[in-house]
Design an enzyme around this catalytic site. Structure first.
Site, PDB file in Angstrom:
ATOM      1  N   LYS A 196      -3.117  -1.214   1.208  1.00 14.19           N
ATOM      2  CA  LYS A 196      -3.934  -1.347   2.423  1.00 14.19           C
ATOM      3  C   LYS A 196      -4.962  -2.466   2.311  1.00 14.19           C
ATOM      4  CE  LYS A 196      -3.128   3.104   4.503  1.00 14.19           C
ATOM      5  NZ  LYS A 196      -3.614   4.432   4.849  1.00 14.19           N
ATOM      6  N   ARG A 252       0.418   8.925  -1.324  1.00 14.03           N
ATOM      7  CA  ARG A 252       1.464   8.313  -0.486  1.00 14.03           C
ATOM      8  C   ARG A 252       1.516   6.830  -0.843  1.00 14.03           C
ATOM      9  NH1 ARG A 252       1.838   5.581   4.352  1.00 14.03           N
ATOM     10  NH2 ARG A 252       3.645   6.090   5.635  1.00 14.03           N
TER      11      ARG A 252
HETATM   12  C1  9MG Z   1       1.640   6.824   8.176  1.00 12.25           C
HETATM   13  N1  9MG Z   1       0.507   6.553   7.312  1.00 12.25           N
HETATM   14  C2  9MG Z   1      -0.016   5.334   7.030  1.00 12.25           C
HETATM   15  N2  9MG Z   1      -1.076   5.478   6.209  1.00 12.25           N
HETATM   16  C3  9MG Z   1      -1.202   6.807   5.973  1.00 12.25           C
HETATM   17  C4  9MG Z   1      -2.097   7.584   5.220  1.00 12.25           C
HETATM   18  O1  9MG Z   1      -3.113   7.035   4.566  1.00 12.25           O
HETATM   19  N3  9MG Z   1      -1.927   8.913   5.199  1.00 12.25           N
HETATM   20  C5  9MG Z   1      -0.922   9.505   5.886  1.00 12.25           C
HETATM   21  N4  9MG Z   1      -0.809  10.846   5.825  1.00 12.25           N
HETATM   22  N5  9MG Z   1      -0.042   8.812   6.631  1.00 12.25           N
HETATM   23  C6  9MG Z   1      -0.196   7.495   6.672  1.00 12.25           C
END
Ligand code: 9MG
Length: 272
Positions: free
Chosen positions: A219, A253
């Protein structure tokens, strides 16, 4: 404990959710068929790399991302979910649209990753009527405007209060606690300072009594710190995942599953 359909995790070790984006900018530009095949191959690679859950999404939630219609989203994700039929790990559908949730769960997904925390009309009830898990995420604003001027008095307190309310709403709708995951939503209507406050205070979210998921992989918050472009943020992403786990995240994630799994293995062995 986390239950996603027939899959049950005791959460004695951190879980890695591998990202499978089925969007035109992620896999090929050769049309739906080419991107379906590439997404399925990528998902199988993430399984080999040690992913515990696969998160499949057909609509980008990046800042500034355009809205994708329901039929287009279904055309992207359903062939991938169907193509992964029988795979030995749970499939999560990354969507906020109840119609996509319904079709994806019918096609074999057993988790809903909702950046809108089941606030769409009918979303709570439809998940309650299944045995799927759900990730309830916080965001301020929507992808097209969320980074314009995010504002909080106290970001950790406000995100906490929001997630507490959404967990209560989910439970009241009939979703058992062992099917609920929460996520502070790094980068979703947050400045770098907000994201860092949330990471520093991540431990506090455990008081809500459900597993915490953290998603910082590649990110812009990591780009802002390192000065690196999105494709060069693997080391920063692994460091962020490790820091999140150290502060109590049960699930991370990530795009770079193999590297994250290795780093978490070292963390685990040292903590044994
Ligand atoms: C779809 N998506 C993109 N970034 C995310 C994040 O930080 N958490 C979750 N649950 N989904 C995300």
């Amino acid at each position: 404990m986390l239950s996603c359909g027939k899959f049950h995790f005791d959460l004695t070790r951190p879980l890695v959710m591998g990202i499978v984006n089925v969007t035109p900018d992620s896999f090929s530009d050769g049309g739906h068929h080419a991107s379906t095949a590439a997404a399925i191959a990528h998902a199988r690679q993430l399984l080999q790399d040690g992913a515990d859950i696969l998160d499949i999404g057909g609509e980008s939630t990046r800042p500034g991302a355009a809205y994708v219609g329901e039929q287009e989203e279904l055309d992207r994700v359903l062939p991938v979910i169907e193509g992964l039929h029988g795979i030995a790990l749970p499939i999560s559908i990354d969507t906020w649209k109840p119609g996509v949730m319904t079709a994806a769960l019918a096609a074999g997904a057993c988790m809903v990753n909702d950046v809108n925390a089941l606030q769409a009309e009918g979303a709570l009830e439809l998940v309650a009527n299944t045995d799927a898990a759900v990730c309830l995420m916080h965001k301020q604003g929507d992808p097209h405007n969320m980074q314009e001027q995010p504002h909080y008095r106290n970001v950790t307190d406000e995100v906490y209060a929001f997630l507490r309310e959404r967990v209560a709403a989910a439970e009241a709708a009939g979703i058992a606690r062992e099917r609920i995951v929460i996520d502070p939503g790094f980068g979703f209507g947050k400045t770098l300072a907000h994201n860092l406050d949330l990471l520093r205070g991540l431990e506090s979210f455990r008081a809500l009594g459900v597993p915490v998921l953290a998603g910082m992989s590649r990110k812009s918050m990591l780009g802002a710190i390192t000065g690196r472009e999105v494709g060069e943020r693997v080391a920063a992403s692994v460091a962020a995942a490790l820091l999140a786990v150290q502060r109590g995240a049960a699930i991370v994630r990530v795009h770079d599953v193999r590297e994250t799994v290795d780093a978490l293995r070292i963390w685990q062995v040292v903590n044994e």
